[in-house]
Design an enzyme around this catalytic site. Structure first.
Site, PDB file in Angstrom:
ATOM      1  N   CYS A   1       0.846  -1.194   0.000  1.00 46.02           N
ATOM      2  CA  CYS A   1       0.000   0.000   0.000  1.00 46.02           C
ATOM      3  C   CYS A   1       0.882   1.245   0.000  1.00 46.02           C
ATOM      4  CB  CYS A   1      -0.930  -0.001   1.208  1.00 46.02           C
ATOM      5  SG  CYS A   1      -0.062  -0.087   2.776  1.00 46.02           S
TER       6      CYS A   1
ATOM      7  N   TYR B   1      -4.113 -13.638  -4.251  1.00 43.64           N
ATOM      8  CA  TYR B   1      -3.739 -13.211  -2.902  1.00 43.64           C
ATOM      9  C   TYR B   1      -4.631 -13.844  -1.840  1.00 43.64           C
ATOM     10  CZ  TYR B   1      -3.058  -9.550   0.759  1.00 43.64           C
ATOM     11  OH  TYR B   1      -2.812  -8.848   1.909  1.00 43.64           O
TER      12      TYR B   1
ATOM     13  N   HIS C   1      -2.889 -12.257   5.220  1.00 41.74           N
ATOM     14  CA  HIS C   1      -3.101 -11.138   6.137  1.00 41.74           C
ATOM     15  C   HIS C   1      -4.483 -11.144   6.790  1.00 41.74           C
ATOM     16  CE1 HIS C   1       0.215  -9.438   3.483  1.00 41.74           C
ATOM     17  NE2 HIS C   1       0.757  -9.584   4.677  1.00 41.74           N
TER      18      HIS C   1
ATOM     19  N   ASP D   1       3.312  -9.416   9.726  1.00 40.67           N
ATOM     20  CA  ASP D   1       4.068  -9.406   8.476  1.00 40.67           C
ATOM     21  C   ASP D   1       4.974  -8.180   8.386  1.00 40.67           C
ATOM     22  OD1 ASP D   1       4.857 -10.195   5.900  1.00 40.67           O
ATOM     23  OD2 ASP D   1       3.276  -9.019   4.969  1.00 40.67           O
TER      24      ASP D   1
END
Length: 698
Positions: free
Chosen positions: A31, A171, A174, A267
């Site tokens: 991001c 993906y 998370h 992470d």
């Protein structure tokens, strides 16, 4: 400069299915606070990574249908053909410098509340949507919804192919994406073919991978990004159990495995709580169960650590988000043997914080991050000075060091005057506190660069007065004399001084960093700053044997550190150390041997023993020299001094990243006549649909 053969392995090409990356440097999806709101900024930033040598440069996560609306976050979306230009522009920017462009698709399922689209969130189950505790529920997807979701994902993949992307990332990680929610026993208690056994819970993920493979054929590489461990023990996914089993079931389907841990707070741990390469223990098994290449992240900044991870068979590619932000040219510098020129990430997560606040991200080490398009700033190149004018920088904190370094790079004759013996100002002082040693990289990189410049002179133990500045008669003066912490209790919440705060047993963080300590007995730290300083000092004093209470008017300890993904870890660390925590407590008065607080939850006063009090509230700029100089306008003219400017904490106290940015900005703007009425950067402008056409088309 020739590359050391030890690092040749980092520059070997590697096939990712039908495409080949030129080296082993992979900018993983991350991001950035720009995305769909500031697409020109996003495109220029990604292009800069490719120019700096990253073999693969990916987008951040990209949502692809209206019920995956991630507002107010700014990540990109590809809902229809109208979104295509920003993607084709990014792919072109990456290709221009020889990189492969990758795109990561994500549907955040029950993690979004669809604040903009007003669509009902969807997921494996009927349950509350998680974003911001908004009173919205996600509904359980039926088989028709799942088929529609797969079709939508496939359409997005084909659009990415048509936009020129080389790689697509499927993906599941998370704890925030649809396939991960289906995989998780926590989130999925379905009784159909998509629930129950691991094979069933993995079904949607498998189908997305197979759908993507069928769609792209031999046109695009296929990366699967997967979190193998949630670091929750048996309550979540574990690498040695279902995490490993899931990879074994899907082992040969992708062209590359991008593996990490979950959730985002694990992470992207800060350097305060995790060393370089800290994810290796969780992902080391992956290459044992697949023949496909593997990548991971771990805030790698050392070329030796990168080579070691590859040679030990942990990974084939070095994944990076934060290190690629701190230095977009990291691969090129390794290739050219310029290791000391790498701006190493300090692991502070300021980049994360601004993105979480839905604002263009920034970096403590790299002040040009996010400014590549807005201001046209290049991380390695600055415009040459028009002449050899003399620049005096007073103060060697983060603002002063960056101003001197960047002005020196431009070719100015620079004098850097430091009042003390040590360079670095607050960076040097704070890096001595528990867990913050990596922050010294802000100082070390800049002093190394300055040391190579014959046009920059550094003078330590040189406390300059206004008269001495006039005697030196430079052309330009930057006052970077920093700031000092207040002792009177004035802060975010408390906007009056605290009774008794002038007592000798009331100290500031500066006092502690100067070596002073509170008297024997219990210590009260009052944190109205809400970031790291209060809790770091609590950790320090507790380790030294003090009984410590940390009080804050906020509802939680270190509230703003939630933006840097540290709040819960800080709280856990303090509790383990035996620090007493008092959220929702306002400090009212300091007396001898005790303090008085107001319990903001129960609306009552409370007296607490305290032999010493440390105020962590606000800072005041040390701007005396600046005001003395500007008051001498006639003398400045007589001395030939053309400009005087205060920068960094001397201008307005802030975070270290702000000080570095101001120092850099100053160096770029030396001698430039500013227009107070003009905007200081280019703006992203949206096309506004004509009102008549808008109504006619409906």
């Amino acid at each position: 400069m020739d590359r050391d053969p030890r690092y040749d392995i980092l520059f070997e090409p590697l096939a990712i299915g039908p495409v080949t990356t030129r080296n082993r440097f992979y900018q993983v999806p991350h991001c950035n606070g720009m995305g769909r709101f500031y697409p020109n900024g996003m495109v220029a930033m990604r292009g800069m990574k490719a120019e700096g040598g990253w073999g693969i440069v990916c987008t951040e996560q990209c949502d692809f249908q209206a019920d995956a609306d991630i507002a107010p976050n700014t990540d990109i979306n590809l809902w229809d053909e109208g979104d295509m230009p920003r993607f084709s522009n990014m792919a072109e920017a990456v290709h221009r410098h020889g990189g492969l462009a990758g795109i990561e698709f994500a549907h955040n399922g029950q993690e979004v509340s669809n604040l903009y689209s007003r669509e009902v969130p969807i997921g494996p189950m009927d349950r509350p949507a998680n974003y911001g505790r908004v009173p919205v529920q996600a509904r359980a997807m039926d088989l028709g919804d799942i088929r529609a979701y797969r079709r939508s994902h496939r359409r997005a993949v084909l659009r990415a192919r048509d936009a020129g992307f080389d790689i697509v990332v499927v993906y599941a990680g998370h704890d925030g994406t649809m396939p991960f929610h289906f995989l998780s026993r926590r989130h999925n208690q379905r009784c159909d073919e998509y629930g129950g056994s691991l094979e069933n819970r993995l079904r949607l993920f498998r189908e997305l991978i197979e759908d993507t493979r069928e769609a792209v054929g031999d046109r695009m590489g296929l990366i699967v990004r997967f979190a193998v461990d949630e670091m929750m023990g048996s309550d979540g996914l574990e690498w040695h159990a279902e995490g490993r089993e899931a990879i074994e079931m899907l082992a040969e389907l992708p062209d590359l495995w991008d593996v990490n841990v979950s959730d985002w707070t694990n992470d992207s741990k800060t350097s305060r709580f995790a060393p370089e390469g800290y994810q290796e223990d969780y992902v080391a098994f992956v290459k044992q169960v697949t023949t496909k290449p593997v990548a991971t992240v771990g805030r790698y900044t050392s070329p030796d650590a990168m080579v070691s991870a590859i040679r030990r068979g942990i990974v084939d590619l070095i994944g990076a988000a934060r290190p690629s932000i701190a230095d977009p040219f990291l691969p090129r510098k390794i290739e050219e043997g310029r290791f000391n020129d790498i701006r190493e990430c300090i692991g502070c997560n300021i980049c994360v914080a601004w993105s979480k606040m839905a604002a263009p991200s920034r970096c403590t080490q790299n002040p040009t991050f996010g400014e590549e398009w807005r201001k046209g700033w290049h991380p390695e190149m600055l415009p040459p000075a028009p002449d050899r004018e003399h620049v005096l920088v007073v103060g060697s904190g983060p603002a002063g060091l960056e101003a001197a370094r960047a002005a020196g790079q431009r070719g100015y004759r620079v004098t850097l005057a430091e009042a003390g013996d040590d360079l670095g100002g607050r960076v040097t002082r704070e890096s001595r506190l528990p867990g913050l040693a990596a922050w010294a990289r802000v100082r070390d990189w800049r002093t190394h660069q300055i040391g190579k410049m014959p046009n920059v002179e550094v003078y330590r133990s040189s406390h300059l007065t206004a008269g001495q500045v006039l005697e030196l008669a430079p052309d330009h003066v930057a006052v970077a004399t920093g700031a000092r912490w207040r002792r009177d209790g004035y802060g975010h919440f408390s906007t009056t001084t605290v009774d008794g705060s002038d007592a000798p047993h009331v100290l500031s963080p500066d006092d502690i960093m100067d070596g002073r300590r509170p008297p024997e007995g219990p210590v009260l730290i009052y944190d109205d700053d809400h970031y790291y300083m209060g809790n770091v000092l609590a950790e320090l004093l507790r380790a030294e044997g003090h009984d410590v209470t940390l009080a804050t008017p906020s509802a939680m300890i270190a509230e703003w550190a939630g933006q840097t993904l540290e709040q819960h870890v800080i709280e856990e660390r303090l509790l383990e150390a035996g620090v007493e925590l008092l959220p929702r407590h306002q400090l009212l008065a300091v007396d001898h041997g005790e303090i008085t607080t107001r319990d903001l939850l129960h609306r009552r006063e409370r007296r607490i023993p305290a032999a010493g009090v440390i105020m962590v509230t606000a800072r005041l700029p040390a701007n005396g020299l600046f005001h003395e100089l500007v008051a001498e306008s006639g003398s400045l003219r007589d001395a030939g001094i053309r400009s005087v400017r205060r920068i960094g904490d001397c201008h307005a106290p802030g975070i270290i990243a702000t000080a570095v940015y101001e120092g850099h900005r100053y160096a770029r703007e030396i001698g430039v006549e500013s227009n107070a009425d003009a905007l200081p950067f280019r703006r992203e402008r949206q096309v506004v649909e004509a009102l008549g056409a808008a109504f006619t088309s409906r």
